[in-house]
Design a protein around this motif. Structure first.
Motif, mmCIF file in Angstrom:
data_model
loop_
_atom_site.group_PDB
_atom_site.id
_atom_site.type_symbol
_atom_site.label_atom_id
_atom_site.label_comp_id
_atom_site.label_asym_id
_atom_site.label_seq_id
_atom_site.Cartn_x
_atom_site.Cartn_y
_atom_site.Cartn_z
ATOM 1 N N UNK A 243 33.488 36.198 59.077
ATOM 2 C CA UNK A 243 32.219 35.971 58.365
ATOM 3 C C UNK A 243 32.072 34.516 57.934
ATOM 4 N N UNK A 244 33.183 33.844 57.710
ATOM 5 C CA UNK A 244 33.085 32.417 57.362
ATOM 6 C C UNK A 244 32.575 31.600 58.549
ATOM 7 N N UNK A 245 33.009 31.993 59.739
ATOM 8 C CA UNK A 245 32.470 31.343 60.941
ATOM 9 C C UNK A 245 30.946 31.420 60.936
ATOM 10 N N UNK A 246 30.443 32.629 60.631
ATOM 11 C CA UNK A 246 28.996 32.844 60.677
ATOM 12 C C UNK A 246 28.311 32.098 59.539
ATOM 13 N N UNK B 137 19.874 22.460 61.036
ATOM 14 C CA UNK B 137 18.953 23.593 61.084
ATOM 15 C C UNK B 137 19.709 24.920 61.141
ATOM 16 N N UNK B 138 20.935 24.903 61.630
ATOM 17 C CA UNK B 138 21.700 26.151 61.677
ATOM 18 C C UNK B 138 22.002 26.654 60.278
ATOM 19 N N UNK B 139 22.173 25.735 59.340
ATOM 20 C CA UNK B 139 22.455 26.136 57.980
ATOM 21 C C UNK B 139 21.186 26.230 57.147
ATOM 22 N N UNK B 140 20.258 25.347 57.461
ATOM 23 C CA UNK B 140 19.142 25.164 56.563
ATOM 24 C C UNK B 140 17.843 25.237 57.348
ATOM 25 N N UNK B 141 17.135 26.370 57.271
ATOM 26 C CA UNK B 141 15.936 26.508 58.101
ATOM 27 C C UNK B 141 14.859 25.487 57.790
ATOM 28 N N UNK C 19 28.518 30.506 63.884
ATOM 29 C CA UNK C 19 29.307 30.941 65.043
ATOM 30 C C UNK C 19 29.504 32.449 64.896
ATOM 31 N N UNK C 20 29.164 33.218 65.943
ATOM 32 C CA UNK C 20 29.403 34.660 65.891
ATOM 33 C C UNK C 20 30.884 34.904 66.141
ATOM 34 N N UNK C 21 31.414 35.854 65.398
ATOM 35 C CA UNK C 21 32.853 36.021 65.493
ATOM 36 C C UNK C 21 33.243 37.463 65.220
ATOM 37 N N UNK C 22 34.300 37.882 65.873
ATOM 38 C CA UNK C 22 34.804 39.246 65.684
ATOM 39 C C UNK C 22 36.313 39.158 65.502
ATOM 40 N N UNK D 96 19.508 14.185 67.870
ATOM 41 C CA UNK D 96 18.842 15.483 67.908
ATOM 42 C C UNK D 96 19.850 16.592 67.598
ATOM 43 N N UNK D 97 21.037 16.451 68.171
ATOM 44 C CA UNK D 97 22.088 17.448 67.922
ATOM 45 C C UNK D 97 22.402 17.539 66.428
ATOM 46 N N UNK D 98 22.484 16.379 65.755
ATOM 47 C CA UNK D 98 22.789 16.383 64.315
ATOM 48 C C UNK D 98 21.721 17.166 63.565
ATOM 49 N N UNK D 99 20.464 17.006 63.959
ATOM 50 C CA UNK D 99 19.391 17.743 63.279
ATOM 51 C C UNK D 99 19.462 19.228 63.598
ATOM 52 N N UNK D 100 19.784 19.543 64.845
ATOM 53 C CA UNK D 100 19.910 20.967 65.199
ATOM 54 C C UNK D 100 21.026 21.616 64.393
#
Ligand SMILES: NC(=O)C1=CN([C@@H]2O[C@H](COP(=O)(O)OP(=O)(O)OC[C@H]3O[C@@H](n4cnc5c(N)ncnc54)[C@H](OP(=O)(O)O)[C@@H]3O)[C@@H](O)[C@H]2O)C=CC1
Ligand SMILES: CC(=O)C(=O)O
Ligand SMILES: [Mg+2]
Length: 759
Positions: free
Chosen positions: A104-107, A429-433, A112-115, A422-426
């Motif tokens: 869950x910390x990954x997510x 966005x993963x954390x902060x919509x 990152x999806x993780x199992x 652009x990658x830095x901004x993406x």
């Protein structure tokens, strides 16, 4: 130097921990489908027959698995439970709560999806054979809590056998984080790596990997003494040895941890609870660096160290003390970077890049939203802040970027990233919509920088916002206020205002003062204002002064609101700035929820609008949506849908729709309708005559109370992010933040003001 360290937050009881894990659905994970599974068609696409198509595509070209399956964002957390935290060998099943936790910390931290996969064998070969065939399912393998020395064999072998990153977190994650902390602790205590003496207690997975990385970074091998349950690992020792310990055995007379620590600069604890005694701490060099990283209980507590000496820099693996040196700061972000370039491995270059990026973050000034992660105590680089906390929102853009870059430079990236900005901004966005929605705005403003007045320039968060505005190359930031007060406040807060593009204007001393007063008097003389009333407002009220600056072209936009409530600030600026000709001033809030963005109006100005006003609000909101890059599908909301249930209150909305019909507006709209019909395609499908071509992205509320209540509830209960209300329809760009706005909110609003200045 510091410091009697105290726990910075509440710890948890055993009962709380059990209840937490048992409540609701037991455990910490569930699987959520990313595609609809509602209809026969959905099933035909997701499963037979549709699924055959991607199957054949992947069979033909294995790299297509990244396009059609979860592989590219999926990491397995795998353990056999032989070294669960510092609790020892408790078996695969008992390790499951930790592994679910890592997943869950990954997510949570890096999307990152993780199992978790628990493998019930202590035999290295069996373990390797189990894991080696799982490669097709995952983009990476995170090995966890496997004891030494088997962990070294397992990781080495799997790295050879698999073509995806295999990373033993307890080794390398820990090494990276402690290296980052040490870089900073050495800097603070003025030490040189080459001459610093370190003792590492624990010669297992974490201990060995840590000292290997330290040596790679510049520590002298002869200055590092390794200890384990048998004491010092010295050259010639035979008891309890293995090849990994032997590689770090040194020539020394010391035989016990106590002897080794006499005069040492650093203690690195990766062993077990309570192994460092007060007497040992006492014997260490001046300004000792003590990283007691055993989990959950450290080798010594910060309180115990604080009782003995005040010059120590102290870190633990726990989140309830300052300086948490824990691999959670690493693995989510390291894998994020590795997955994003489809790295074949995580190599030394990537590890060192992550350590340096992490160390660098702690040295930077902490913005407001980061301060919130520190319970509002804005930390300053120093003995009690050598490393960021796991909730630091900057980690997601800083660490993966550094890792991805290092992967590309060292030639292990299968899919290089061409546009790193652009990658830095993406990444953010993963954390902060908010980031992705605001991205376009920021980009545009950067291309056409604007002068924005920060009306409450003496406030700390406003100064930080102004600095950030300039640093982000959005244009010139003008701080309104008394020069000496601003400078004094900045000094106290550690803010450097010495920047090109940052101006301070004192209204009282400004040469434009007289012109602004005349302007205001001209507008207000028939509204009960004397000349000297206007003069006083211009001299003393920063909103009036700022509004005049914008009205008379001395600045492009205003941001205000942290010292006045919304309506007062709005009344102030409305004395000077009118609505755009043919427009109505309204408030629009941007709601970002689960990957969806919806604009809500009017969230600021009209209390109980009549039908005509609702139609105006709709037109204003639709225009704003277009300026923000959305093609409006606008729903006029009510408690009823198309006349049912019948009620007087809905008639206003029905009339507003008819007014829009008469005005022949050029955007999609319909109503009256309930919110679920507006937003849910299935509810919408009940009304085949509806004129919206999809779920609404602009919601016009029937009144201010429903607009305000619903946006605030969404923010508090629905996990949505709400930006605004943004003021729309004014002749000049003015944005009013809320009284409790943080610097990041203020700079967002400043950017929006600057953006609308160009529209
Ligand atoms: N903060 C963080 O991020 C992390 C912390 N850790 C912590 O580090 C510790 C070790 O983990 P890991 O390396 O994975 O485990 P391992 O089982 O691989 O290694 C444990 C090592 O600690 C030594 N040890 C155990 N008890 C003592 C003791 N009383 N005195 C001296 N040495 C002792 C063992 O000695 P011997 O070789 O003689 O058996 C062994 O060398 C754990 O407490 C774990 O929680 C681990 C990873 C990350
Ligand atoms: C943090 C961690 O991974 C450990 O203590 O094992
Ligand atoms: Mg671990």
């Amino acid at each position: 130097m510091a410091r009697k360290t105290e726990s910075s937050g509440p710890s948890v009881s055993a009962q709380e921990a059990l209840e937490f894990h048992a409540q609701g659905r037991p455990g910490k994970l569930e699987i959520v489908a990313t595609k609809p599974m509602a209809t026969q068609r959905d099933l035909s696409l997701a499963y037979s027959p549709g699924v055959a198509v991607p199957v054949l595509a992947i069979a033909e070209d294995p790299s297509r698995a990244f396009d059609y399956t979860t592989r590219g964002n999926m990491v397995a957390v795998i353990s056999n439970g032989t070294a669960i935290l510092g609790l020892g060998n408790l078996g695969a099943l008992a390790s499951k709560p930790v592994m679910e936790g890592k997943a869950v910390l990954f997510k949570r931290f890096a999307d990152v999806d993780s199992i978790d996969l628990e493998v019930a064998t202590e035999d290295a070969d069996e373990f390797i054979n189990c894991v080696r065939f799982l490669g097709p399912s995952f983009g990476g393998i995170n090995l966890e809590d496997i004891k030494a020395p088997e962990c070294f064999i397992i990781e080495q072998r799997l790295r050879e056998l698999m073509d995806i990153p295999v990373f033993h977190d307890d080794q390398h994650g820990t090494a990276i984080i402690s290296a980052a902390g040490l870089i900073n602790a050495l800097e603070i205590t003025g030490r040189d790596m080459k001459t610093t003496k370190m003792v590492c207690n624990g010669a297992g997975a974490a201990g060995i990997a840590c000292i290997e990385l330290m040596k790679a970074m510049g520590f002298s091998p002869e200055n590092i003494i390794l200890c384990d349950t048998k004491g010092v690992v010295f050259q010639g020792r035979t008891e309890g040895m293995n090849q990994w310990k032997s590689a770090h055995a040194v020539k020394t007379e010391a035989r016990s941890l106590a002897e080794a620590l006499d005069g040492a600069d650093i203690f690195l604890g990766l062993s077990a609870k309570g192994t460092l005694t007060p007497a040992m701490v006492q014997s260490m060099a001046k300004d000792p660096i003590i990283f007691a990283m055993a989990n959950p209980d450290p080798e010594i507590t910060p309180e115990e160290v604080g009782d003995i000496r005040t010059d120590a820099i102290m870190a633990t693996g726990r989140s309830d003390y300052p300086n948490q040196v824990n691999n959670v700061l690493g693995f989510p972000y390291i894998f994020r970077g590795a997955l994003d370039v489809r790295a074949t491995t995580i190599n030394e270059e990537m590890k060192i890049a992550a350590a340096r990026a992490l160390a660098e973050l702690a040295r930077q000034d902490v913005p407001d939203d980061v301060a919130a992660a520190y319970q509002g105590n804005r930390p300053k680089f120093g003995p009690n802040y050598i490393i960021p906390v796991p909730f630091d929102p900057r980690l997601i853009s800083a660490i993966p970027l550094a890792v991805a870059k290092a992967a590309m430079e060292s030639g292990v990236a299968r899919k290089p990233i061409l546009d790193l900005d652009r990658y830095a901004h993406e990444l953010s966005a993963r954390r902060d919509p908010i980031a992705s929605t605001l991205q376009r705005i920021y980009d545009r403003v950067r291309r056409q920088p604007k002068r924005v007045v920060f009306a409450e320039g003496e406030e700390e968060q406003v100064m930080r916002a102004a600095v950030s505005y300039v640093n982000q190359k959005l244009g010139t930031a003008i701080l309104l206020g008394r020069d000496d007060v601003i400078k004094e406040n900045a000094r106290n807060a550690g803010i450097d205002l010495n920047k090109q593009g940052l101006e301070i204007i004192n209204a009282r001393l400004s040469r434009r003062n007289g012109i602004y007063t005349d302007y205001l008097y001209e507008r207000m003389q028939r509204k009960g204002f004397l000349f000297r009333d206007c003069q006083r407002l211009i001299n003393n009220d920063r909103n009036h002064f700022a509004a005049c600056m914008v009205a008379l072209g001395d600045a492009d936009g205003i941001v205000t609101g942290v010292t006045r409530n919304y309506s007062t600030a709005l009344d102030d600026v409305r004395r000077i700035i009118d609505a755009k000709p043919g427009h109505r001033v309204i408030g629009v809030s941007i709601v970002l929820a689960r990957g969806r963005t919806v604009l809500v109006a009017d969230t600021a100005v009209h209390d109980m609008p009549n039908a005509e006003q609702i139609a105006d609000i709709a037109e204003e909101a639709a225009g704003f949506a277009r300026r923000m890059g959305y093609e409006p599908r606008l729903a006029m909301l009510a408690y009823s849908t198309f006349g049912h249930p019948h009620g007087e209150r809905s008639e206003r909305i029905q009339e507003a729709v008819r007014i829009l019909d008469r005005r022949r507006v050029d955007f999609e709209y319909d109503g009256e309708m309930a919110a679920d019909v507006a937003l849910n395609p299935r509810a919408m499908a009940q009304y085949p005559f509806i004129r919206l071509t999809g779920p609404a992205n602009v919601l016009v509320m029937p009144a201010f109370h429903s607009a305000s209540i619903s946006t605030k509830m969404l923010q508090e209960l629905g996990g949505s992010t709400v930006i605004g209300p943004l003021l729309v329809g004014l002749n000049k760009p003015v944005q009013i933040v809320s009284l409790n706005a943080k610097d990041s909110d203020i700079v967002n609003m400043a950017a929006i003001a600057a953006y609308t200045a160009g529209n």
